[in-house]
Design a protein around this motif. Structure first.
Motif, PDB file in Angstrom:
ATOM      1  N   ALA A  10       0.840  -1.229   0.005  1.00 19.15           N
ATOM      2  CA  ALA A  10       0.240   0.029   0.055  1.00 19.15           C
ATOM      3  C   ALA A  10       0.831   1.194  -0.014  1.00 19.15           C
ATOM      4  CB  ALA A  10      -1.046   0.131   1.217  1.00 19.15           C
ATOM      5  N   THR A  11       2.241   1.151   0.058  1.00 21.42           N
ATOM      6  CA  THR A  11       3.101   2.033   0.161  1.00 21.42           C
ATOM      7  C   THR A  11       3.991   2.224  -1.114  1.00 21.42           C
ATOM      8  OG1 THR A  11       4.793   1.061   1.438  1.00 21.42           O
ATOM      9  CG2 THR A  11       3.109   2.213   2.707  1.00 21.42           C
ATOM     10  N   THR A  12       4.529   3.378  -1.517  1.00 21.35           N
ATOM     11  CA  THR A  12       5.553   3.760  -2.385  1.00 21.35           C
ATOM     12  C   THR A  12       6.728   4.126  -2.007  1.00 21.35           C
ATOM     13  OG1 THR A  12       5.193   6.093  -2.989  1.00 21.35           O
ATOM     14  CG2 THR A  12       3.649   4.401  -4.046  1.00 21.35           C
ATOM     15  N   VAL A  51      23.317  10.325   9.226  1.00 24.49           N
ATOM     16  CA  VAL A  51      22.213   9.321   8.848  1.00 24.49           C
ATOM     17  C   VAL A  51      22.945   8.282   8.291  1.00 24.49           C
ATOM     18  CG1 VAL A  51      21.784  10.423   6.668  1.00 24.49           C
ATOM     19  CG2 VAL A  51      20.213   8.736   7.490  1.00 24.49           C
ATOM     20  N   GLY A  52      22.448   6.932   8.808  1.00 31.08           N
ATOM     21  CA  GLY A  52      23.060   5.595   8.238  1.00 31.08           C
ATOM     22  C   GLY A  52      21.970   4.836   7.918  1.00 31.08           C
ATOM     23  N   GLY A  53      22.379   4.185   6.680  1.00 27.38           N
ATOM     24  CA  GLY A  53      21.318   2.989   6.167  1.00 27.38           C
ATOM     25  C   GLY A  53      21.645   1.852   5.567  1.00 27.38           C
ATOM     26  N   LEU A  54      21.159   0.782   5.951  1.00 26.72           N
ATOM     27  CA  LEU A  54      21.493  -0.735   5.287  1.00 26.72           C
ATOM     28  C   LEU A  54      20.727  -0.842   4.058  1.00 26.72           C
ATOM     29  CD1 LEU A  54      23.035  -3.294   5.753  1.00 26.72           C
ATOM     30  CD2 LEU A  54      20.877  -4.051   7.280  1.00 26.72           C
ATOM     31  N   SER A  55      21.438  -1.396   3.038  1.00 29.78           N
ATOM     32  CA  SER A  55      20.769  -1.942   1.760  1.00 29.78           C
ATOM     33  C   SER A  55      19.987  -0.702   1.230  1.00 29.78           C
ATOM     34  CB  SER A  55      19.884  -3.061   2.229  1.00 29.78           C
ATOM     35  OG  SER A  55      19.553  -3.824   0.842  1.00 29.78           O
ATOM     36  N   MET A  56      18.415  -1.094   0.942  1.00 33.21           N
ATOM     37  CA  MET A  56      17.798  -0.048   0.489  1.00 33.21           C
ATOM     38  C   MET A  56      17.800   1.132   1.462  1.00 33.21           C
ATOM     39  SD  MET A  56      13.610   0.211  -0.355  1.00 33.21           S
ATOM     40  CE  MET A  56      13.365   0.504   1.435  1.00 33.21           C
ATOM     41  N   GLY A  57      18.080   1.128   2.740  1.00 32.22           N
ATOM     42  CA  GLY A  57      17.802   2.164   3.495  1.00 32.22           C
ATOM     43  C   GLY A  57      19.079   3.017   3.259  1.00 32.22           C
ATOM     44  N   ARG A  84      17.959  -9.689 -11.559  1.00 29.68           N
ATOM     45  CA  ARG A  84      18.649  -8.679 -12.252  1.00 29.68           C
ATOM     46  C   ARG A  84      17.838  -8.018 -13.453  1.00 29.68           C
ATOM     47  NH1 ARG A  84      25.096 -10.503 -11.916  1.00 29.68           N
ATOM     48  NH2 ARG A  84      24.708 -11.961 -10.173  1.00 29.68           N
ATOM     49  N   LEU A  85      16.727  -8.481 -13.527  1.00 28.96           N
ATOM     50  CA  LEU A  85      15.784  -7.637 -14.370  1.00 28.96           C
ATOM     51  C   LEU A  85      14.771  -6.895 -13.704  1.00 28.96           C
ATOM     52  CD1 LEU A  85      15.125 -10.543 -17.018  1.00 28.96           C
ATOM     53  CD2 LEU A  85      16.702  -8.810 -17.141  1.00 28.96           C
ATOM     54  N   ALA A  86      14.908  -6.503 -12.287  1.00 32.89           N
ATOM     55  CA  ALA A  86      14.155  -5.976 -11.496  1.00 32.89           C
ATOM     56  C   ALA A  86      13.701  -4.656 -12.095  1.00 32.89           C
ATOM     57  CB  ALA A  86      14.492  -5.858 -10.257  1.00 32.89           C
ATOM     58  N   PHE A  87      14.493  -3.787 -13.136  1.00 33.77           N
ATOM     59  CA  PHE A  87      14.214  -2.531 -13.561  1.00 33.77           C
ATOM     60  C   PHE A  87      12.876  -2.777 -14.443  1.00 33.77           C
ATOM     61  CE2 PHE A  87      16.952  -4.809 -16.730  1.00 33.77           C
ATOM     62  CZ  PHE A  87      16.386  -4.477 -17.734  1.00 33.77           C
ATOM     63  N   LEU A  88      12.450  -4.016 -14.691  1.00 32.32           N
ATOM     64  CA  LEU A  88      11.306  -4.142 -15.655  1.00 32.32           C
ATOM     65  C   LEU A  88      10.056  -4.076 -14.636  1.00 32.32           C
ATOM     66  CD1 LEU A  88      12.515  -7.073 -18.021  1.00 32.32           C
ATOM     67  CD2 LEU A  88      12.203  -4.746 -18.581  1.00 32.32           C
ATOM     68  N   LEU A  89      10.272  -4.306 -13.447  1.00 29.51           N
ATOM     69  CA  LEU A  89       9.046  -4.408 -12.393  1.00 29.51           C
ATOM     70  C   LEU A  89       8.182  -3.412 -12.540  1.00 29.51           C
ATOM     71  CD1 LEU A  89      10.761  -6.744  -9.429  1.00 29.51           C
ATOM     72  CD2 LEU A  89       9.108  -7.198 -11.389  1.00 29.51           C
ATOM     73  N   PRO A  90       8.809  -1.918 -12.349  1.00 22.30           N
ATOM     74  CA  PRO A  90       7.887  -0.916 -12.305  1.00 22.30           C
ATOM     75  C   PRO A  90       6.899  -0.897 -13.660  1.00 22.30           C
ATOM     76  CG  PRO A  90      10.203  -0.040 -11.964  1.00 22.30           C
ATOM     77  CD  PRO A  90      10.245  -1.699 -12.351  1.00 22.30           C
ATOM     78  N   VAL A  91       7.265  -1.720 -14.759  1.00 17.36           N
ATOM     79  CA  VAL A  91       6.289  -1.815 -16.007  1.00 17.36           C
ATOM     80  C   VAL A  91       5.140  -2.701 -15.288  1.00 17.36           C
ATOM     81  CG1 VAL A  91       6.072  -2.362 -18.267  1.00 17.36           C
ATOM     82  CG2 VAL A  91       8.161  -1.183 -17.518  1.00 17.36           C
ATOM     83  N   VAL A 148       9.738  -4.258  -4.787  1.00 12.63           N
ATOM     84  CA  VAL A 148      11.024  -4.266  -5.551  1.00 12.63           C
ATOM     85  C   VAL A 148      10.879  -3.217  -6.692  1.00 12.63           C
ATOM     86  CG1 VAL A 148      12.710  -5.676  -6.752  1.00 12.63           C
ATOM     87  CG2 VAL A 148      11.785  -6.475  -4.873  1.00 12.63           C
ATOM     88  N   ALA A 149       9.740  -3.182  -7.380  1.00 13.50           N
ATOM     89  CA  ALA A 149       9.607  -2.210  -8.399  1.00 13.50           C
ATOM     90  C   ALA A 149       9.798  -0.541  -7.969  1.00 13.50           C
ATOM     91  CB  ALA A 149       8.085  -2.531  -8.935  1.00 13.50           C
ATOM     92  N   GLU A 150       9.147  -0.511  -6.525  1.00 18.22           N
ATOM     93  CA  GLU A 150       9.316   0.680  -6.102  1.00 18.22           C
ATOM     94  C   GLU A 150      10.745   1.223  -5.756  1.00 18.22           C
ATOM     95  OE1 GLU A 150       7.139   3.398  -5.636  1.00 18.22           O
ATOM     96  OE2 GLU A 150       5.739   2.082  -6.739  1.00 18.22           O
ATOM     97  N   MET A 151      11.478   0.201  -5.315  1.00 17.77           N
ATOM     98  CA  MET A 151      13.023   0.230  -5.005  1.00 17.77           C
ATOM     99  C   MET A 151      13.532   0.339  -6.088  1.00 17.77           C
ATOM    100  SD  MET A 151      15.960  -2.089  -3.534  1.00 17.77           S
ATOM    101  CE  MET A 151      16.359  -2.366  -4.995  1.00 17.77           C
ATOM    102  N   SER A 152      13.241  -0.004  -7.183  1.00 18.97           N
ATOM    103  CA  SER A 152      14.015   0.271  -8.601  1.00 18.97           C
ATOM    104  C   SER A 152      13.867   1.814  -8.851  1.00 18.97           C
ATOM    105  CB  SER A 152      13.371  -0.746  -9.534  1.00 18.97           C
ATOM    106  OG  SER A 152      14.375  -0.580 -10.760  1.00 18.97           O
TER     107      SER A 152
END
Length: 281
Positions: free
Chosen positions: A61-63, A87-93, A130-137, A188-192
């Protein structure tokens, strides 16, 4: 300072550190580092990202803009009680931490980017990730709402005993303890999209950066860290490469090295800032 669900604050001195967990993760993955930084005298705030620590539907429900809004609001709250803010973040953080530095140089004195993940390109990742860049579509077309990338061994953790405990927590059904067991395609699409946005903003960062990455990172290859070092040109970038950890560097075998290097990084910048202010007075 208002606290949401699994967020926590460790009260300390006038230098504050906000720590940001990764995609589908929880503030718990930052707890060890938080305690180490607190022992060094810092005020530490572990923020909870919007949609996390609940169900998969809560997350979907979030982006990425909601996740970033959690970070910016948290930084503004913390800034009210400290003089210096890191500020420190892990991975997507780490992506969210870098975006905050680019967007809000007025707030951020320095960034610690732990196991930054622009792409799922580590050695344990299935080829299709590695094709995660297609997920926003896919998301735009309404495809794959209930599909996920399931976590794969070794789950980002080289320490076998620790790995067993974390996997048991992940499979317990309590996402507030160790996060969701998989990465929903739409998340994962949002993360991309976030990744692409931050890539473009790296050249805007004016805050010093500490980049910590494992040479054997199973989730995000060393190329992710090298991208930061190459594109952040307006501020110094310090790199710490770990030889005995996988992706979850904040809890894996070299966590004490991560904590000590972060403390050294923060103290040095605070000292330099104090000297500059003294010289200007």
């Amino acid at each position: 300072m208002s606290i949401v669900d699994n967020e926590f604050v460790l009260e300390g001195g006038r230098t504050g550190v906000m720590l940001i967990h990764g995609l589908t993760g929880t503030p718990n993955e930052m707890r060890v580092v938080a305690k180490g930084l607190h022992r060094a005298g810092f005020t530490v705030y572990c923020v909870q990202l919007a949609g996390h620590c609940g169900t998969e539907e809560d997350l979907l429900a979030t982006t990425w803009r909601d996740w970033y809004a959690s970070v910016e609001a948290g930084a503004e709250r913390l800034k009210k009680r400290v003089d210096n803010l890191f500020v420190g973040g892990l991975s997507m953080g780490a992506l969210l931490a870098l975006r905050l530095a680019a967007q809000r140089p007025d707030l951020v004195d320095g960034v610690a980017a732990y196991a930054t993940m622009f792409r799922h390109d580590g050695w344990s990742m299935p080829a299709f990730t590695r094709l995660a860049f297609l997920l926003p579509v896919f998301r735009a077309l309404g495809i794959g709402r209930h599909r996920s990338f399931l976590e794969q061994p070794p789950y980002g953790i080289k320490d076998e005993n620790l790995r067993k405990r974390i996997v048991a927590q992940m499979q317990s059904g309590d996402s507030s303890a160790a996060g969701l067991p998989g990465n929903p395609w739409w998340a994962v699409a949002e993360m991309s999209v976030l990744s692409s946005t931050v890539r473009r903003q790296l050249r805007d960062i004016q805050s010093p950066c500490l980049v910590v990455h494992a040479t054997e990172d199973d989730v995000a290859s060393l190329r992710n860290a090298e991208l930061i070092a190459r594109r952040v040109t307006q501020a110094p970038v310090e790199m710490l490469l770990l030889k005995d950890s996988y992706h979850m560097v904040t809890i894996d075998r070299e966590r004490r090295t991560v904590i000590n290097k972060t403390i050294e990084f923060i103290n040095r910048i605070v000292d330099e800032k104090g000297k500059a202010m003294g010289a200007a007075a």
